[in-house]
Scaffold this motif. Sequence first.
Motif, PDB file in Angstrom:
ATOM      1  N   ILE A   1       2.971  -6.437  -1.411  1.00 56.80           N
ATOM      2  CA  ILE A   1       2.103  -6.495  -0.236  1.00 56.80           C
ATOM      3  C   ILE A   1       0.746  -7.092  -0.596  1.00 56.80           C
ATOM      4  O   ILE A   1       0.233  -6.887  -1.703  1.00 56.80           O
ATOM      5  CB  ILE A   1       1.926  -5.087   0.395  1.00 56.80           C
ATOM      6  N   LEU A   2       0.211  -7.865   0.369  1.00 60.12           N
ATOM      7  CA  LEU A   2      -1.124  -8.438   0.233  1.00 60.12           C
ATOM      8  C   LEU A   2      -2.066  -7.569   1.058  1.00 60.12           C
ATOM      9  O   LEU A   2      -1.811  -7.340   2.234  1.00 60.12           O
ATOM     10  CB  LEU A   2      -1.096  -9.853   0.818  1.00 60.12           C
ATOM     11  N   LEU A   3      -3.125  -7.044   0.409  1.00 63.38           N
ATOM     12  CA  LEU A   3      -4.088  -6.227   1.139  1.00 63.38           C
ATOM     13  C   LEU A   3      -5.377  -7.020   1.293  1.00 63.38           C
ATOM     14  O   LEU A   3      -6.008  -7.372   0.299  1.00 63.38           O
ATOM     15  CB  LEU A   3      -4.392  -4.937   0.371  1.00 63.38           C
ATOM     16  N   ALA A   4      -5.738  -7.312   2.581  1.00 63.46           N
ATOM     17  CA  ALA A   4      -6.949  -8.088   2.812  1.00 63.46           C
ATOM     18  C   ALA A   4      -7.987  -7.187   3.457  1.00 63.46           C
ATOM     19  O   ALA A   4      -7.702  -6.510   4.449  1.00 63.46           O
ATOM     20  CB  ALA A   4      -6.639  -9.275   3.704  1.00 63.46           C
ATOM     21  N   ASP A   5      -9.168  -7.146   2.844  1.00 62.13           N
ATOM     22  CA  ASP A   5     -10.234  -6.275   3.336  1.00 62.13           C
ATOM     23  C   ASP A   5     -11.325  -7.135   3.969  1.00 62.13           C
ATOM     24  O   ASP A   5     -12.151  -7.693   3.263  1.00 62.13           O
ATOM     25  CB  ASP A   5     -10.791  -5.455   2.162  1.00 62.13           C
TER      26      ASP A   5
ATOM     27  N   GLN B   1       9.145  -4.686   5.393  1.00 63.65           N
ATOM     28  CA  GLN B   1       9.181  -5.975   4.708  1.00 63.65           C
ATOM     29  C   GLN B   1       8.893  -7.105   5.695  1.00 63.65           C
ATOM     30  O   GLN B   1       9.509  -7.191   6.748  1.00 63.65           O
ATOM     31  CB  GLN B   1      10.593  -6.134   4.123  1.00 63.65           C
ATOM     32  N   GLY B   2       7.935  -7.959   5.362  1.00 63.46           N
ATOM     33  CA  GLY B   2       7.699  -9.144   6.179  1.00 63.46           C
ATOM     34  C   GLY B   2       6.783  -8.940   7.364  1.00 63.46           C
ATOM     35  O   GLY B   2       6.577  -9.861   8.141  1.00 63.46           O
ATOM     36  N   GLU B   3       6.190  -7.749   7.502  1.00 64.03           N
ATOM     37  CA  GLU B   3       5.264  -7.534   8.616  1.00 64.03           C
ATOM     38  C   GLU B   3       3.878  -8.085   8.280  1.00 64.03           C
ATOM     39  O   GLU B   3       3.508  -8.233   7.117  1.00 64.03           O
ATOM     40  CB  GLU B   3       5.146  -6.037   8.921  1.00 64.03           C
ATOM     41  N   PHE B   4       3.104  -8.371   9.343  1.00 60.31           N
ATOM     42  CA  PHE B   4       1.718  -8.814   9.196  1.00 60.31           C
ATOM     43  C   PHE B   4       0.891  -7.858  10.057  1.00 60.31           C
ATOM     44  O   PHE B   4       0.756  -8.047  11.256  1.00 60.31           O
ATOM     45  CB  PHE B   4       1.592 -10.268   9.684  1.00 60.31           C
ATOM     46  N   VAL B   5       0.390  -6.799   9.401  1.00 56.69           N
ATOM     47  CA  VAL B   5      -0.221  -5.698  10.130  1.00 56.69           C
ATOM     48  C   VAL B   5      -1.732  -5.797  10.048  1.00 56.69           C
ATOM     49  O   VAL B   5      -2.284  -6.025   8.959  1.00 56.69           O
ATOM     50  CB  VAL B   5       0.224  -4.342   9.531  1.00 56.69           C
TER      51      VAL B   5
ATOM     52  N   ILE C   1       1.840  -8.462   4.728  1.00 56.08           N
ATOM     53  CA  ILE C   1       0.380  -8.473   4.673  1.00 56.08           C
ATOM     54  C   ILE C   1      -0.181  -7.318   5.491  1.00 56.08           C
ATOM     55  O   ILE C   1       0.272  -7.067   6.614  1.00 56.08           O
ATOM     56  CB  ILE C   1      -0.186  -9.805   5.237  1.00 56.08           C
ATOM     57  N   ALA C   2      -1.173  -6.617   4.894  1.00 58.93           N
ATOM     58  CA  ALA C   2      -1.949  -5.648   5.675  1.00 58.93           C
ATOM     59  C   ALA C   2      -3.381  -6.153   5.699  1.00 58.93           C
ATOM     60  O   ALA C   2      -3.965  -6.403   4.639  1.00 58.93           O
ATOM     61  CB  ALA C   2      -1.880  -4.264   5.047  1.00 58.93           C
ATOM     62  N   PHE C   3      -3.936  -6.310   6.910  1.00 67.82           N
ATOM     63  CA  PHE C   3      -5.212  -6.989   7.065  1.00 67.82           C
ATOM     64  C   PHE C   3      -6.200  -6.064   7.772  1.00 67.82           C
ATOM     65  O   PHE C   3      -6.044  -5.747   8.942  1.00 67.82           O
ATOM     66  CB  PHE C   3      -4.981  -8.272   7.889  1.00 67.82           C
ATOM     67  N   VAL C   4      -7.197  -5.609   7.021  1.00 68.61           N
ATOM     68  CA  VAL C   4      -8.193  -4.730   7.624  1.00 68.61           C
ATOM     69  C   VAL C   4      -9.285  -5.589   8.255  1.00 68.61           C
ATOM     70  O   VAL C   4      -9.826  -6.484   7.609  1.00 68.61           O
ATOM     71  CB  VAL C   4      -8.808  -3.795   6.555  1.00 68.61           C
TER      72      VAL C   4
END
Lengths: 406, 264
Positions: B184-188, B51-55, B216-219
């Motif tokens: 979760i927010l998934l950014a591609d 929870q709360g990570e920005f990966v 957030i998971a940011f590819v």
Amino acid sequence: MNFANLLKLAFSAISRNKTRAMLTMLGIVIGIAAVITMVSIGQSATQNTREQFSSMGTNMIMIMPARQHRGGVDMGHSSSRSLDNKDLQALEKGCRYVSGISPTVAAAAQMVNGANNHSGSIQGVAPAYLDIRKYELDRGLMFTEADVQSYAKVCVIGQTIVSELFPDGTNPIGQTIRFGSIPMKVIGTLKSKGQNQMGEDQDDIAFAPYTTVQKRFVGINYFNMLTASAITEDQSELAATEITHILRSTHKIAEGADDDFEVMTMEEMLTSMSQITGFLTILLSIVAGISLVVGGIGIMNIMYVTVTERTREIGLRMAIGARQRDILLQFLLESVVLSVLGGLIGIVFGILIAYIISAVLAWPFIVSSFAIGLSFVVCVAVGVFFGWYPAKKAANLDPIQAIRYE
Amino acid sequence: MEKQSNLPPSPDRRGAGSEAAIIEIKDLKRDFQVGDETVHALRGITFSIQQGEFVSIMGTSGSGKSTLLNILGCLDTPTAGDYIIDGVNAATLSRNELADIRNHKIGFVFQSYNLLPRTSVLENVELPLMYNKEYTARQRRDRALEAIRRVGLEQRLQHTSAQLSGGQQQRVAIARALVSDPVILLADEATGNLDTRTSYEIMALFQELHASGTTIAFVTHEPDIAAFTTRTIKLRDGHITEDIPVQTQNAQAALDALPKNEDY
């Protein structure tokens, strides 16, 4: 997504491509307009015929000598002498379902009153003829059975003859006019009936006792035809059967041999008329059906194009949570809306065309609510049927590929 | 207005830094059949996102990061292994159930924005809620307005995407991803189509969202973008080669450091 939102979506998608939507709908518009026009005109024609026939009396039965063939040549009805006074008496005595019966003997005649003359025909009939054919007296009286017995030189004339021979408005009653060289006293005039469905003037007519016409005009002792009326319209068939039975016995026709006369009820004539319109209706229905199928294929084609064009949109919708059903319904509804919109335009055009045609032909204008309802249902069906495969294709897209589709 | 959901209740995920695992991936494998050959895109990877990570998820093309993103986004299911998102094992769900997970728990931000053409900002942002029966028209509007306010586009509600710059379009996409309050927010590659300044502006927005508790998971394949996140997972040939915390840089500071007169 709920139905109202899907509907809104369909309309906004269609309104983005107005020209394309119009062209796509054209097939449906033409098909539905054809159906509506055709059904309306068909019903107008039937209604028109029915009105005309009922002015002639719907319970009327006509008895004619059979058509004669001599050496393969059709000699028509009148060449036969099979109907005579014996038949008339047998029918008057034996029929239970007949309220009146009258012979007809026709003669062509030049009618003259002073300086005015008119070429027409004089019909020798019995007093019952007026009731059978639904003629009504305007002034004066109809001749009686006593006039028939005494070959009286009296006549009853229609309005066309009144205006031809008495253009100055003289009361014709009591006046004597000449039919060729034979002077006849006018004892009554008929109310106007207008034209019948064949376009013949029903007022250009003069009635005299049939015996008078037989003896003094044509010198024959048979009838051209007999006209009877059944007690009620429903009993026409019974009366016709009865008449056939009596005439076969008076004519001594053997079991299995052909009649030497023809009995025709108004119902039969109406049926044969509506058979013609019915056949035309079927023919035009097929044409309309083909046009609807072609229109449907047009919709299907455009829906395939739409699905391909909007692959990324479909992918996005799926990625944010649209179920397959949502996508299916979205495109299915779009195709149904296209089809139904085309149908509604078609209905409006169809009614307009039917109105113009019936106005030109002076027929009654009838809009068939059944045809409108049916058109609507057909449009929904066309939309669903032809929209199904494109919509299914959209719903089955893989969201991963769809969203990256170029 | 608390929305009702058929999905298992999620723990309270407000408040950054709480140690609940939003995403747990265990020995995840994904094979593709290409002709007679089997391609192993993911060869058994394990990690979790709290929870709360920005990966940031990094890797070259062919490393398996797109496959991983598809599985994280519930657009695809693994061949083997478990993918647990917010307490639900997505590896075993049907297509419709996955659609519901995407709708309720995931917010996507794509490289090419994917906004609906000729549609207003407001309607674009409302779109995910259209597929959620829990929301009334009124609630949809309120939630969309709030999301649009968070990305700073409240002055542009009735603009269509053609009337917006790339950065603004991506902001609309972010608002659309936020509107259903996902776990979760998934950014591609969300900055892949943007210039440096706009990229930094978008990253500053992501950092702002992260600061307010969004996971957030940011590819990405750009190291300078990954530097704005808190943790980087590197993939290579279907394996995780690196999973390290990041010396997080401040995107707003980086933005301020850019030359002011850069061709605007």
